[in-house]
Design an enzyme around this catalytic site. Structure first.
Site, short mmCIF file in Angstrom:
data_model
loop_
_atom_site.label_atom_id
_atom_site.label_comp_id
_atom_site.label_asym_id
_atom_site.label_seq_id
_atom_site.Cartn_x
_atom_site.Cartn_y
_atom_site.Cartn_z
CG HIS A 220 -1.76 1.21 1.39
ND1 HIS A 220 -3.10 1.24 1.11
CD2 HIS A 220 -1.45 2.47 1.83
CE1 HIS A 220 -3.58 2.45 1.36
NE2 HIS A 220 -2.60 3.21 1.80
CD GLU A 221 1.51 3.77 3.67
OE1 GLU A 221 1.78 4.80 3.03
OE2 GLU A 221 0.46 3.65 4.31
CG HIS B 179 0.41 6.48 -0.60
ND1 HIS B 179 -0.61 7.19 -1.21
CD2 HIS B 179 -0.15 5.91 0.50
CE1 HIS B 179 -1.74 7.04 -0.50
NE2 HIS B 179 -1.48 6.27 0.53
CG HIS C 272 0.41 9.18 -6.83
ND1 HIS C 272 -0.71 9.55 -6.11
CD2 HIS C 272 0.25 9.75 -8.05
CE1 HIS C 272 -1.52 10.27 -6.87
NE2 HIS C 272 -0.95 10.41 -8.06
#
Length: 668
Positions: free
Chosen positions: A461-462, A465, A468
């Site tokens: 998940h992280e 980020h 991104h």
């Protein structure tokens, strides 16, 4: 112009007097990684002061320019401003969360009012706004590209949302509100860190290890004690109680919304998000809460059956029923019974370094990225490791730092942040320096860090980020990377979770830490068969926290309100069952009281509709289909906030998202 010259002289004097201050002189380090070795605590305040003076001088120069306003001499000039401040703030606030010593916390307390005043001086400057407004009102005739339009729109809205149209007295009050909110938010975070550390000291269990401890602790009285301590953080009537902070913050947020002409804070916050209105979010969450609770009730039946066996065996008193402190323990028993899946079986295959390698390999297969570990770079803590990220053609993408283990100076949870923002200045593409932070299982007793399934998913998940931020290809920092609408920012992170337990991904990284054996196929099948297990509980606690957040921010007054009574009534009204509490109760809801997710915690579920819908396309085309991956990279990951989020999504998907994708994926 005299003021500009004076401020420039002050900056030059500050640099001369602080020639050893790395924030002022800059640093000669590989890839522009902050020179953590050179930074001392006495450097922060002078650097902030010099940074504020520098940016104010730059804005004064924009205002003093006698030429007609253009995008280049107003918006682009502002985007280039504040280099010193970016440098010092990027380090200070990252370190205050990851290694927040008492002395560093005091520095942050000093800096926050300074930054609040500076921010208001910019967003309430009528001369600056006058130039921005001219451009905004003529936007369609300026020949701007979409990114430039978004940067101009964001700058204009920043003025409007902070009260540029207010009278002098109202603006003065807005300044007071902003400063006080900044201070209260910081205090909330510090008190919660103290509460987390007190919990860890009492039970020998870090907050990040609470879930695993509740699932494995056989002693029911101890489970109850741990649960009540966990669930009462910030609500103990001691010096770290947060109820007073919540009430002050909500009163100020309500007052701020009123000054700007909104009925409540939620209306103010959501007006420029994808959802648009509190009512839209309320309807969205209600549609998830009902089936989630129904599923949770079914899960209780399964757990109660196993508890009844314990009653028959004399392990529990007659009439015992599933309580909140029983859920994790009996859910784990159900999982073992239904799927023969025990996390003690899986953890040996999820050594932290192997999982990270699996994350990197997934990014390589999807997006062509390569990762090279860096040895001789400055880091802020011994736990931090650095990686050079390059594209398939060898060009630099950016630097990724990882900081994965808990410590008493680190706040709980997991997150991504920037030390250096991606932007293009005078034709030079500044590549970002990104950090992924976690609180994963630490190496103990000679064993490496062995991760739970939830921790594995969190790392993926992280890293989403991080992608991104790393893959950003924008010109202006205000719209680069993760600078997007709050209810869009979780799409890149949540979609990455979908690859974590795919069989072809697992076979590449899930190897036994002692033998090197690849995770057995039957264990992989069990993991994926259990993929929708306990989703009634997990969806209910997440939706409950989202609704609680929304209800706080739909208030138009807190006069005479008792925060815990308000929370209890909100939980009753939403149909929350007694066996489940919101993922975050009000007194330790850091996301909304110190983390920037006010009236925005629903974003995780909102973005999950997008991520599940998007991954269905990958499942259709192939989870490593290069064309689909490149489309996601080019239309979502590289674009940041340079276009409207739904337009970006439609370009990738070719259609609007299917709202049922979430409930399909969660088995609801």
């Amino acid at each position: 112009m005299k003021r500009t010259l004076l401020i420039t002289t002050i900056i030059m004097a500050a640099v001369a007097c602080n020639n050893k201050n790395p924030f002022l002189s800059g640093w000669d380090t590989p890839y522009s990684i902050p020179d953590f070795d050179a930074v001392q605590e006495e450097h922060y305040i002078p650097a902030v002061e010099a940074g504020i003076a520098q940016q104010q001088a730059e804005i004064d120069a924009i205002i003093a320019n006698q030429e007609a306003p253009t995008f280049e001499n107003v918006v682009a000039a502002y985007e280039r401003s504040g280099a010193i401040l970016d440098r010092v703030v990027g380090v200070l606030f990252n370190l205050s969360e990851t290694d927040g010593t008492e002395s560093l916390q005091k520095i942050v307390e000093q800096v926050l009012p300074m930054l609040s005043v500076h921010s208001d001086n910019i967003s309430m400057n009528p001369d600056f706004f006058a130039k921005v407004e001219v451009l905004y009102n003529d936007m369609e005739n300026l020949g701007l590209n979409q990114e430039q339009k978004m940067a101009l729109k964001k700058l204009y809205n920043g003025f409007v949302n902070n009260g540029i149209a207010l009278g002098e007295a109202e603006q003065a009050r807005m300044r007071e509100i902003n400063m006080e909110l900044s201070s209260l938010s910081n205090t909330f975070g510090n008190r919660l860190l103290a509460e987390n550390n007190a919990f860890a000291e009492e039970f020998g269990v870090a907050i990040s290890e609470y879930g695993a401890a509740m699932a494995s602790t056989q002693d029911r009285e101890l489970r109850e004690k741990m649960f009540k301590a966990y669930a009462s953080r910030g609500n103990n009537g001691n010096e770290n109680d947060t109820k007073d902070l919540i009430m002050k913050m909500m009163a100020l947020r309500i007052e701020k919304a009123g000054l700007l002409g909104y009925e409540n804070p939620a209306q103010m916050i959501l007006h420029d998000k994808m959802a648009g209105t509190p009512e839209a979010v309320d309807t969205f969450l209600a549609g998830i809460m009902a089936p989630a609770v129904e599923k949770a009730r079914e899960e209780i039946v399964d757990m109660q059956a196993i508890m009844d066996e314990d009653i028959k065996a004399g392990l529990l008193p007659s009439g015992s029923k599933i309580e909140p402190w029983d859920w994790a323990y009996y859910a784990e028993k159900v999982r073992k019974a239904k799927y023969a899946l025990d996390e003690e079986q899986t953890k040996p295959y999820f050594k932290m370094e192997n999982v990270r390698a699996g994350v990197f390999d997934t990014a390589q297969k999807l997006f062509g990225l390569n990762f090279e570990q860096l040895e001789d770079i400055p880091v802020y803590h011994a736990d931090v490791e650095g990686f050079k990220v390059t594209d398939a053609d060898g060009s630099l993408i950016g630097i990724l730092l990882t900081d994965y283990f808990p410590r008493s100076t680190k706040r709980g949870g997991a997150w991504m942040n920037n030390f250096v923002n991606q932007e293009i200045i005078d034709g030079e593409d500044i590549r970002p320096v990104i950090v992924n932070v976690g609180n994963f299982s630490k190496p103990v007793d000679g064993k490496p860090s062995l991760m739970t399934l939830d921790e594995v998913e969190t790392m993926f998940h992280e890293f989403g980020h991080a992608l991104h931020g790393l893959l950003s290809q924008c010109t202006y920092k205000s719209v680069a990377g993760t600078s997007v609408a709050r209810d869009f920012v979780e799409l890149p992170s949540q979609i990455m979770e979908n690859w974590a337990f795919q069989p072809e991904v697992l076979e590449g990284y899930a190897r036994h830490y002692e033998t090197g054996e690849v995770i057995p196929a039957e264990l992989v099948e069990k993991i994926n068969a259990a993929g929708t297990f306990n989703q009634g509980f997990m969806t209910t606690e997440l939706a409950a926290a989202s609704i609680l957040d929304l209800k706080w921010h739909m208030l138009d007054s807190v006069e005479g309100l008792d925060p815990m009574a308000f929370e209890a009534q909100a939980c009753k009204d939403m149909g929350l069952i007694d066996e489940i509490i919101p993922r975050y109760r009000s007194t330790y809801f850091a996301h909304i009281f110190s983390g920037g997710y006010s009236a925005g915690y629903y974003s995780y579920l909102w973005a999950e509709v997008l991520d599940k819908d998007a991954f269905e396309l990958f499942m259709e085309k192939g989870i490593f289909d290069s064309a689909t991956a490149m489309s996601f990279r080019q239309n979502v990951l590289e674009k940041g906030g340079s276009d409207e989020p739904m337009d970006l999504y439609r370009r990738f998907r070719g259609a609007d998202p299917d709202p049922k994708a979430l409930t399909r994926a969660r088995g609801l």
